[in-house]
Design a protein around this motif. Sequence first.
Motif, mmCIF file in Angstrom:
data_model
loop_
_atom_site.group_PDB
_atom_site.id
_atom_site.type_symbol
_atom_site.label_atom_id
_atom_site.label_comp_id
_atom_site.label_asym_id
_atom_site.label_seq_id
_atom_site.Cartn_x
_atom_site.Cartn_y
_atom_site.Cartn_z
ATOM 1 N N ALA A 44 0.847 -1.122 0.125
ATOM 2 C CA ALA A 44 0.160 -0.411 0.086
ATOM 3 C C ALA A 44 1.103 1.228 0.150
ATOM 4 C CB ALA A 44 -1.423 0.224 1.437
ATOM 5 N N ILE A 45 1.881 1.659 0.635
ATOM 6 C CA ILE A 45 2.989 2.315 0.373
ATOM 7 C C ILE A 45 3.389 2.488 -0.457
ATOM 8 C CG2 ILE A 45 5.300 3.684 1.535
ATOM 9 C CD1 ILE A 45 3.903 1.885 4.445
ATOM 10 N N ALA A 46 3.838 1.360 -1.331
ATOM 11 C CA ALA A 46 4.486 1.191 -1.968
ATOM 12 C C ALA A 46 3.916 2.375 -3.747
ATOM 13 C CB ALA A 46 5.302 -0.493 -2.930
ATOM 14 N N SER A 47 2.539 1.333 -3.141
ATOM 15 C CA SER A 47 1.498 2.099 -4.628
ATOM 16 C C SER A 47 1.157 3.285 -4.742
ATOM 17 C CB SER A 47 0.035 0.837 -4.481
ATOM 18 O OG SER A 47 -0.697 1.840 -5.343
ATOM 19 N N PHE A 48 1.405 4.005 -3.128
ATOM 20 C CA PHE A 48 0.982 5.825 -3.012
ATOM 21 C C PHE A 48 2.474 6.030 -3.873
ATOM 22 C CE2 PHE A 48 1.381 9.171 -0.660
ATOM 23 C CZ PHE A 48 0.501 9.639 -0.711
ATOM 24 N N ALA A 49 3.169 6.143 -3.273
ATOM 25 C CA ALA A 49 5.025 6.561 -3.760
ATOM 26 C C ALA A 49 4.499 6.201 -5.426
ATOM 27 C CB ALA A 49 5.911 5.527 -3.120
ATOM 28 N N LEU A 50 4.454 5.308 -6.097
ATOM 29 C CA LEU A 50 4.178 5.171 -6.982
ATOM 30 C C LEU A 50 3.070 5.633 -8.039
ATOM 31 C CD1 LEU A 50 5.279 1.518 -7.636
ATOM 32 C CD2 LEU A 50 6.776 2.916 -8.367
ATOM 33 N N SER A 51 1.563 6.177 -7.506
ATOM 34 C CA SER A 51 1.151 7.313 -8.042
ATOM 35 C C SER A 51 1.441 8.310 -8.559
ATOM 36 C CB SER A 51 0.086 7.356 -6.977
ATOM 37 O OG SER A 51 0.192 8.145 -5.820
#
Length: 308
Positions: A44-51
């Motif tokens: 979830a944290i990685a997805s937020f950063a990749l957005s």
Amino acid sequence: MNQTSVSVKTAPTFKKKKSKDVWWALLFVGPTVIGLFTFYIGPAIASFALSFTHWDGLTSPRFAGLENLKALFTSPVFLRSLLNTLVFMIVAVPASVALATLIAVLLNQRIKGMIVYRALYFLPVVTMPIAVGMVWKWLYNTEYGLFNYLLGAVGLPQPEWLFNPSIALISVIAVYVWMTIGNNVILILAGLQNVDTGYYEAAQIDGASKVRQFFSITLPLITPTLFFVIVTAMISSLQVFDLLFVMIGDTAALVGPLRTIVYGVYESGFMFSQMGYASAQAFVLFLLILVITIIQFIGQKKWVHYDN
């Protein structure tokens, strides 16, 4: 003097036992915590950063700021998928909860063979969504599906259940309700069995009808269970993907009335290698679920009655 010496002797033993209990607790909780961070919180944290990046999954991510979010809310395709997702939730959740409540009330009666009926209603829950989708895809088939065969046998029109824009979404919602209703029935049934029968005995003495007892006693007393069921059902309906993918399996069809946000995440990330754009859609879905859940927790103060 003796009490002091006893307390001095037992204090280290107590601390040692407490420390041992802590280590055992960490040993048992550890796998769950590791799995939670590895498969949920970390991604979830990685997805937020990749957005906030442009990334194709192979080269290094390039910072894009709010470009992905701007592209989302100016895209007719995403806005349509957002609308479809909300419509899916608004229709599927009330239908599933209402039917589950009715069935749970019926299953709560003392009828011979009730255990068998409860098991039958729960069967779709333990069936894989892929299997459910394949079976219903055959039932809905325009040319040789069972539904159209029966309709044709009595001279009624044979609709294209999954490809007619006016009924496609309702057709899939019907399958989703059928697939998830068993879980809701079990939860509501558990809530019904915790209701004190003394309330019903008092209502019968006062001459209250069965309908009046349901709305004045049963429904208010199971509102904590209904609240839990509604929250989990809404979250589940907003994340629907596998059922749609199996039943349709066609990108062209999912651009229209059956496209959802999660399908957009899959398409952008795994078909077009737009990981940043896919992460932005996942982030929007997370915010949507968060806002709806917060609204539910605020609103539950007005209709959920907890037994103090």
